[in-house]
Scaffold this motif. Structure first.
Motif, PDB file in Angstrom:
ATOM      1  N   PHE A 161       0.784  -1.237   0.000  1.00 49.26           N
ATOM      2  CA  PHE A 161       0.000   0.000   0.000  1.00 49.26           C
ATOM      3  C   PHE A 161       0.813   1.282   0.000  1.00 49.26           C
ATOM      4  O   PHE A 161       0.314   2.336  -0.394  1.00 49.26           O
ATOM      5  CB  PHE A 161      -0.952  -0.023   1.199  1.00 49.26           C
ATOM      6  N   ASP A 162       2.072   1.200   0.447  1.00 51.70           N
ATOM      7  CA  ASP A 162       2.950   2.367   0.485  1.00 51.70           C
ATOM      8  C   ASP A 162       3.117   2.900  -0.936  1.00 51.70           C
ATOM      9  O   ASP A 162       3.804   2.283  -1.746  1.00 51.70           O
ATOM     10  CB  ASP A 162       4.298   1.942   1.096  1.00 51.70           C
ATOM     11  N   GLY A 163       2.479   4.011  -1.261  1.00 50.23           N
ATOM     12  CA  GLY A 163       2.543   4.582  -2.599  1.00 50.23           C
ATOM     13  C   GLY A 163       1.399   4.159  -3.485  1.00 50.23           C
ATOM     14  O   GLY A 163       0.626   4.989  -3.965  1.00 50.23           O
ATOM     15  N   ALA A 164       1.243   2.845  -3.636  1.00 52.03           N
ATOM     16  CA  ALA A 164       0.192   2.341  -4.542  1.00 52.03           C
ATOM     17  C   ALA A 164      -1.197   2.861  -4.154  1.00 52.03           C
ATOM     18  O   ALA A 164      -2.016   3.185  -5.019  1.00 52.03           O
ATOM     19  CB  ALA A 164       0.189   0.817  -4.556  1.00 52.03           C
ATOM     20  N   LEU A 165      -1.459   2.979  -2.844  1.00 53.34           N
ATOM     21  CA  LEU A 165      -2.789   3.436  -2.412  1.00 53.34           C
ATOM     22  C   LEU A 165      -3.141   4.790  -3.036  1.00 53.34           C
ATOM     23  O   LEU A 165      -4.237   4.966  -3.587  1.00 53.34           O
ATOM     24  CB  LEU A 165      -2.853   3.543  -0.884  1.00 53.34           C
ATOM     25  N   GLY A 166      -2.208   5.753  -2.972  1.00 51.98           N
ATOM     26  CA  GLY A 166      -2.498   7.093  -3.480  1.00 51.98           C
ATOM     27  C   GLY A 166      -2.731   7.126  -4.980  1.00 51.98           C
ATOM     28  O   GLY A 166      -3.544   7.912  -5.475  1.00 51.98           O
ATOM     29  N   VAL A 167      -2.015   6.251  -5.705  1.00 50.29           N
ATOM     30  CA  VAL A 167      -2.163   6.208  -7.159  1.00 50.29           C
ATOM     31  C   VAL A 167      -3.483   5.521  -7.534  1.00 50.29           C
ATOM     32  O   VAL A 167      -4.281   6.052  -8.319  1.00 50.29           O
ATOM     33  CB  VAL A 167      -0.969   5.468  -7.807  1.00 50.29           C
ATOM     34  N   ILE A 168      -3.734   4.371  -6.923  1.00 48.21           N
ATOM     35  CA  ILE A 168      -4.931   3.596  -7.267  1.00 48.21           C
ATOM     36  C   ILE A 168      -6.204   4.312  -6.778  1.00 48.21           C
ATOM     37  O   ILE A 168      -7.255   4.288  -7.444  1.00 48.21           O
ATOM     38  CB  ILE A 168      -4.841   2.166  -6.687  1.00 48.21           C
ATOM     39  N   ALA A 169      -6.114   4.995  -5.639  1.00 49.63           N
ATOM     40  CA  ALA A 169      -7.271   5.784  -5.173  1.00 49.63           C
ATOM     41  C   ALA A 169      -7.554   6.920  -6.151  1.00 49.63           C
ATOM     42  O   ALA A 169      -8.717   7.257  -6.410  1.00 49.63           O
ATOM     43  CB  ALA A 169      -7.008   6.336  -3.773  1.00 49.63           C
ATOM     44  N   GLY A 170      -6.491   7.489  -6.740  1.00 52.19           N
ATOM     45  CA  GLY A 170      -6.685   8.526  -7.767  1.00 52.19           C
ATOM     46  C   GLY A 170      -7.402   7.965  -8.983  1.00 52.19           C
ATOM     47  O   GLY A 170      -8.285   8.610  -9.564  1.00 52.19           O
ATOM     48  N   LEU A 171      -7.048   6.727  -9.336  1.00 50.79           N
ATOM     49  CA  LEU A 171      -7.725   6.076 -10.467  1.00 50.79           C
ATOM     50  C   LEU A 171      -9.198   5.838 -10.133  1.00 50.79           C
ATOM     51  O   LEU A 171     -10.093   6.066 -10.966  1.00 50.79           O
ATOM     52  CB  LEU A 171      -7.028   4.740 -10.769  1.00 50.79           C
ATOM     53  N   LEU A 195      -2.952  10.881  -1.031  1.00 55.44           N
ATOM     54  CA  LEU A 195      -3.438   9.946  -0.020  1.00 55.44           C
ATOM     55  C   LEU A 195      -2.354   8.914   0.232  1.00 55.44           C
ATOM     56  O   LEU A 195      -1.760   8.392  -0.713  1.00 55.44           O
ATOM     57  CB  LEU A 195      -4.716   9.254  -0.524  1.00 55.44           C
ATOM     58  N   HIS A 196      -2.082   8.609   1.504  1.00 53.39           N
ATOM     59  CA  HIS A 196      -1.014   7.662   1.841  1.00 53.39           C
ATOM     60  C   HIS A 196      -1.352   6.982   3.160  1.00 53.39           C
ATOM     61  O   HIS A 196      -2.123   7.515   3.951  1.00 53.39           O
ATOM     62  CB  HIS A 196       0.328   8.418   1.957  1.00 53.39           C
ATOM     63  N   ILE A 197      -0.790   5.783   3.369  1.00 51.48           N
ATOM     64  CA  ILE A 197      -0.918   5.167   4.700  1.00 51.48           C
ATOM     65  C   ILE A 197      -0.013   5.940   5.662  1.00 51.48           C
ATOM     66  O   ILE A 197       1.010   6.484   5.250  1.00 51.48           O
ATOM     67  CB  ILE A 197      -0.551   3.669   4.668  1.00 51.48           C
ATOM     68  N   GLU A 198      -0.411   5.964   6.942  1.00 49.92           N
ATOM     69  CA  GLU A 198       0.362   6.754   7.908  1.00 49.92           C
ATOM     70  C   GLU A 198       1.791   6.245   8.054  1.00 49.92           C
ATOM     71  O   GLU A 198       2.719   7.016   8.245  1.00 49.92           O
ATOM     72  CB  GLU A 198      -0.328   6.722   9.291  1.00 49.92           C
ATOM     73  N   GLN A 199       1.964   4.931   7.968  1.00 45.82           N
ATOM     74  CA  GLN A 199       3.272   4.294   8.203  1.00 45.82           C
ATOM     75  C   GLN A 199       3.735   4.493   9.642  1.00 45.82           C
ATOM     76  O   GLN A 199       4.930   4.369   9.928  1.00 45.82           O
ATOM     77  CB  GLN A 199       4.335   4.835   7.235  1.00 45.82           C
TER      78      GLN A 199
END
Lengths: 421, 421
Positions: free
Chosen positions: A101-111, A197-201
């Protein structure tokens, strides 16, 4: 209310199931046996992730362009072509043993945002641009936030091109080999705003049971490369006083970094993450050790104090052991506050959706930190299990992903449709 | 005096120039830019060294056999075939960045001994066997003294075969791939005695300006493999108290090893020579570190005390940092005294040649230490510059090499021609 205000878009709901499926599809590219992802920047696996992303964007009617550092921009036209686009996205590269999810979340949520608009046939006033930034992680070429750094003018393109990985492959060669050295100039273009958008980590949102983190900015950081040189000698025959053991020196500096971090309490961060021993033979006293050092702190003054004290303390350790120390400061950046209006908009949309939220400072570096130097920016965090990231076990709940994507959607639409003064 | 005594051979002089040229020829195989040697055991380079050695031996009329662990034995017949052979030699493998003389000196000096006898047409009573032991260094497969250990029955052949290098290549595969998995059974055969000439690899002889070290035995050793496991996490977001940093734990254990060594004064030896960090990314708190630990001491009781205290102290460090520690004792051997008669013979021959000499305990492990368990054994040391070894800058003086080879020659001939009770 009328068309110029966010209210028009209130009832656009993103599709949680579609979002999750798209996240899992991306996670399959470079999937590791332990359930994580290994999608190192500009590798063949990264190329597969990029190609997959491009295909999905084009299927949604977006125009995908690539700049000279490999940043990808997927554009959706607005009703008013004269308006500056609203940007959003993140990165698709991962750590060597990273999470899904690190990174991918923000890109896929944009999609997912784009798909929601297309499904509803909604046109925005301003154009929208979904971004995939190159090499956010920095684990292959040693410089994180590379794509956004070049885009924001923080990091010169020739310097980025010249960086080489451990096999000696340069960034430029890697870009060419996967076909992502784009035509577009690698520099910032006029934009209305940027949302990521990103996970808090980190553990805070989960511990306080909040759905949304309203990110007010990022902490200050300083990164070093250290090389300690002593003398290789025989482990069985070299008496204690005759030794110049570079690994013993490194050990004391690692302990120093840890103590300097703990002295700052909860806000302190100090890490040696990478270390190499030479010649690395079990019966040879090590003659050379190369390692990374980084410190972070929300407060610029505290970080400055660390960056003042650390090199001296490290040098003292080297001197005592008759080692030579070369300490190179790779980069230092100040704490980066985000844009008050964008922060307020994130807070407002979270409130409208009834999501529990709190303000939070980003512990990690993000592309948003560099983009913020050129464009009004804010970030949205969601919780991740045990605060765990940069780890194959990194995990989030689908409902948290959906909440974050909804806030991203609402904020972007509000910004794209706002009445301009 | 008569033919049964050493006196007959007094005036056989080795050829210093021929010895040095042969050393330099061998040093050219696997030569490194810095003037050292990289001839890792059972590699293609080792094969070239072995083939070269075999060619030279056969040119001198020796019969070369190879056993199942790759030990090479070059035999010269004696006048009395019923007598047990006198053995001598050392090893041709090197450290990853090793020197020209560690091992090679003992083998090439043995060849010079043979050439001297052939040139003078001298026949010995007992047969002579020049040995090249496999994998003395242990740096590729993690177990030193492998060939002599198997030969002496200390280390089982199947265990040795199963050891793998970092690429997963096993000892057996490596032996087969270079064609040195021999027919001869890998076990000790009856022998009169064993003599090994070696560089001191320490500073004592040079500091005291002695030509010859009369080695009375080897120090006790214990070797460990350690694995520390914590948790990978994000360097920017993980607060101090939430960290389980395996590298900080390793750093404290490295410092512990160093302090335990220094507490023993001049005789103390404690080294972490090999270390690997996972995932080894600069912005990830390391979740796992694997490293080697070894201690040596001339006194068994002192070593036993170390082997008792170290695991507990290391465990305490791991516990404090919430890390799990797996400590595997690879092997431990007691101090090994050499044979009094063989030691006396070395002392006597050095005296006859008028070489300044002193008794010395070997700081390093040597094939002689295992051979000594089965065969009366002694070693001869010569000085090396700055006591430096396991280093590409390792160097010796030609006159020291010649003196050592002369003592080896005299001692072997005396032993091979002695009157038997």
């Amino acid at each position: 209310m009328d068309g110029g205000t966010p209210t028009r878009d209130h009832n656009l709901r993103i599709d949680p199931r579609r979002l999750w499926d798209a996240l899992m599809d991306m996670a399959a590219i470079g999937a590791t046996p332990k359930g994580g992802v290994r999608r190192l920047t500009l590798t063949e696996v990264d190329k597969r992730g990029r190609d997959h992303f491009r295909k999905l964007c084009e299927a949604e009617g977006l125009t995908v362009t690539v700049d000279a550092i490999g940043n990808m921009f997927a554009r959706r036209p607005g009703r008013d072509p004269s308006r500056k686009p609203v940007l959003f996205g993140s990165h698709l590269d991962s750590q060597p043993s990273g999470g899904k999810f690190d990174g991918a979340l923000g890109v896929i949520a944009g999609l997912e945002l784009i798909r929601t608009l297309n499904e509803a046939g909604v046109e925005t006033e301003a154009p929208l641009v979904l971004c995939n930034w190159t090499d956010e992680e920095g684990s292959r070429f040693g410089h994180s936030l590379m794509g956004s750094g070049v885009w924001a003018g923080v990091y010169p393109l020739p310097k980025a091109y010249a960086l080489a990985d451990s096999e000696g492959v340069t960034v430029e060669q890697a870009l060419e080999s996967i076909g992502y050295k784009g035509e577009q100039t690698a520099e910032c273009f006029p934009a209305d705003s940027y949302f990521e958008l990103h996970i808090e980590q980190g553990p805070i949102l989960e511990a306080e049971d909040r759905l949304i983190g309203i990110v007010t900015g990022a902490q200050a950081q300083v990164w070093y490369d250290a090389v300690l040189t002593g003398r290789d000698s025989h482990a069985g025959t070299t008496p204690p006083l005759a030794r110049r053991d570079a690994l013993v020196g490194a050990a004391r500096i690692i302990d120093l970094v840890d103590r300097m971090m703990r002295a700052r309490g909860e806000a302190g961060r100090g890490t040696v993450g990478q270390l190499q021993v030479l010649p690395n033979s079990r019966n040879v006293v090590p003659g050379e050790v190369r390692f990374s050092v980084e410190f972070r702190h929300p407060d610029d003054a505290e970080l400055a104090a660390i960056a003042e004290a650390f090199p001296k303390a490290a040098q003292a350790i080297a001197d005592e052991l008759r080692l030579s120390l070369t300490l190179t400061e790779l980069f230092r950046f100040a704490a980066q506050p985000f844009d008050p209006d964008c922060i307020a908009l994130v807070a407002e949309t979270a409130k409208r959706r009834g999501f529990s939220a709190r303000k939070i400072v980003s512990g990690a570096g993000h592309d948003a930190v560099y983009v913020a130097r050129k464009v009004p920016t804010a970030m949205i965090f969601i919780p991740c299990k045990d605060g765990l990231s940069h780890n194959e076990e990194e995990s989030i709940l689908p409902e948290h992903a959906a909440a974050g994507a909804q806030v991203l959607c609402d904020a972007v639409l509000a910004r794209a449709n706002r009445r301009l003064a």
